[in-house]
Design an enzyme around this catalytic site. Structure first.
Site, PDB file in Angstrom:
ATOM      1  N   ARG A  84      -3.940  -7.158   3.699  1.00  0.00           N
ATOM      2  CA  ARG A  84      -3.155  -7.357   4.923  1.00  0.00           C
ATOM      3  C   ARG A  84      -3.802  -8.341   5.897  1.00  0.00           C
ATOM      4  NH1 ARG A  84      -0.202  -2.318   7.469  1.00  0.00           N
ATOM      5  NH2 ARG A  84       1.062  -4.104   8.105  1.00  0.00           N
TER       6      ARG A  84
ATOM      7  N   ASP B 121       1.271  -3.044  13.044  1.00  0.00           N
ATOM      8  CA  ASP B 121      -0.151  -2.927  12.729  1.00  0.00           C
ATOM      9  C   ASP B 121      -0.957  -4.160  13.090  1.00  0.00           C
ATOM     10  OD1 ASP B 121      -0.104  -0.315  11.782  1.00  0.00           O
ATOM     11  OD2 ASP B 121       0.454  -0.941   9.759  1.00  0.00           O
TER      12      ASP B 121
ATOM     13  N   HIS C 166      -3.087   7.130  10.288  1.00  0.00           N
ATOM     14  CA  HIS C 166      -2.825   6.528  11.591  1.00  0.00           C
ATOM     15  C   HIS C 166      -2.629   7.608  12.648  1.00  0.00           C
ATOM     16  CE1 HIS C 166      -1.148   2.301  10.259  1.00  0.00           C
ATOM     17  NE2 HIS C 166      -2.443   2.270  10.483  1.00  0.00           N
TER      18      HIS C 166
ATOM     19  N   LEU D 167       0.834  -1.195   0.000  1.00  0.00           N
ATOM     20  CA  LEU D 167       0.000   0.000   0.000  1.00  0.00           C
ATOM     21  C   LEU D 167       0.871   1.248   0.000  1.00  0.00           C
ATOM     22  CD1 LEU D 167      -2.459  -1.225   2.759  1.00  0.00           C
ATOM     23  CD2 LEU D 167      -2.936  -1.125   0.309  1.00  0.00           C
TER      24      LEU D 167
ATOM     25  N   CYS E 246       5.966   1.711  13.066  1.00  0.00           N
ATOM     26  CA  CYS E 246       5.305   0.648  12.303  1.00  0.00           C
ATOM     27  C   CYS E 246       6.172  -0.606  12.196  1.00  0.00           C
ATOM     28  CB  CYS E 246       5.004   1.101  10.880  1.00  0.00           C
ATOM     29  SG  CYS E 246       4.071   2.602  10.705  1.00  0.00           S
TER      30      CYS E 246
END
Length: 256
Positions: A88, A69, A164, A20, A251
């Site tokens: 995902r 995540d 986020h 992404l 992340c």
């Protein structure tokens, strides 16, 4: 402040560039050789902070290097999240197997709720959960309910622009948060001392406190000086290739 002992990271694969992207504009295609060099630098920084690093091998999911995540870790339980993008969804299976080696209790976010760990910020026993493009209200409420069962508090923070929460706020320790973008001036964070990232250096907001250090992305001198003036010891790492795929410092690891 909670002291970390371990970190889980995951090596980027040859298909990393297929993940992404788009939130930071067209920054180009990541170079795999440089990406792997930056991954090694990131792992070294974690070790410099005193952590044992478990690096997982690359798998078939191009975004799976962003391990934060797919789980939310606390000292009382681990929570397997439910990422929003269909591409995902499969990433949680691997991390579930790994976390079972370290945690006696695993909890789960269930459909139709979605949660990504990039939307979850812990400050002591208080958790802030972004309701965003990636974490919906149903998922945020599920996560809040789980955390409250284990004795934590949870506050939902609506997001309208950044994908986020931790793209706009991170906890640096010692009572400080670093803020940028849509969360500057948000009254939820009035109780904390604040460092405002320079508007041209907003990417630096996603810095992370690991034990005695703050790890921060290279190339943000104005904001770096603000953190140093506040007394923080900084380790800078190059994140240029990960930034091309929307990735930030937090992340790329699960710390516990």
């Amino acid at each position: 402040m909670y002291m970390f002992k371990r970190a889980i990271t995951a090596k980027p694969g040859p298909n990393f560039h297929e993940g992404l992207t788009g939130e930071f504009g067209d920054l180009g295609v990541p170079d795999l050789k440089k990406t792997l060099e930056q991954q090694a630098e990131y792992n070294r920084a974690l070790r410099e902070c005193g952590l044992e690093v478990l690096e997982l091998e690359a798998d078939e999911y191009p975004d799976s290097t962003f391990v934060e995540d797919v789980a939310v870790l606390t000292d009382r339980c681990a929570i397997i999240t439910n990422p929003s993008p269909v591409s995902r969804k499969g990433e949680t299976k691997r991390i579930e197997k790994v976390l079972k080696q370290y945690f006696d209790t695993l909890e789960y976010i269930r459909d139709p709720g979605t949660v990504e760990g990039g939307d979850v910020m812990r400050i002591d026993n208080d958790f802030y959960i972004g309701v965003s493009k990636r974490t919906n209200r149903e998922g945020a409420e599920q996560l809040a309910s789980i955390l409250e069962r284990y004795g934590y508090t949870a506050t939902l923070v609506p997001m309208s622009k950044m994908y986020h929460l931790k793209g706009c706020v991170c906890y640096l320790g010692d009572g400080y948060v670093i803020l940028s973008g849509e969360l500057v001036g948000n009254k939820v964070f009035d109780r904390y001392k604040q460092i405002i990232a320079d508007p041209e250096e907003a990417y630096c907001t996603n810095s992370m406190r690991i034990n005695d250090f703050v790890i921060a992305p290279k190339g943000h001198p104005k904001t770096m000086k603000k953190m140093e003036d506040a007394g923080f010891r900084i380790i800078e790492v190059d994140m240029s290739e990960f930034r091309k795929q929307q990735g930030g410092l937090t992340c790329k690891s699960l710390r516990f």
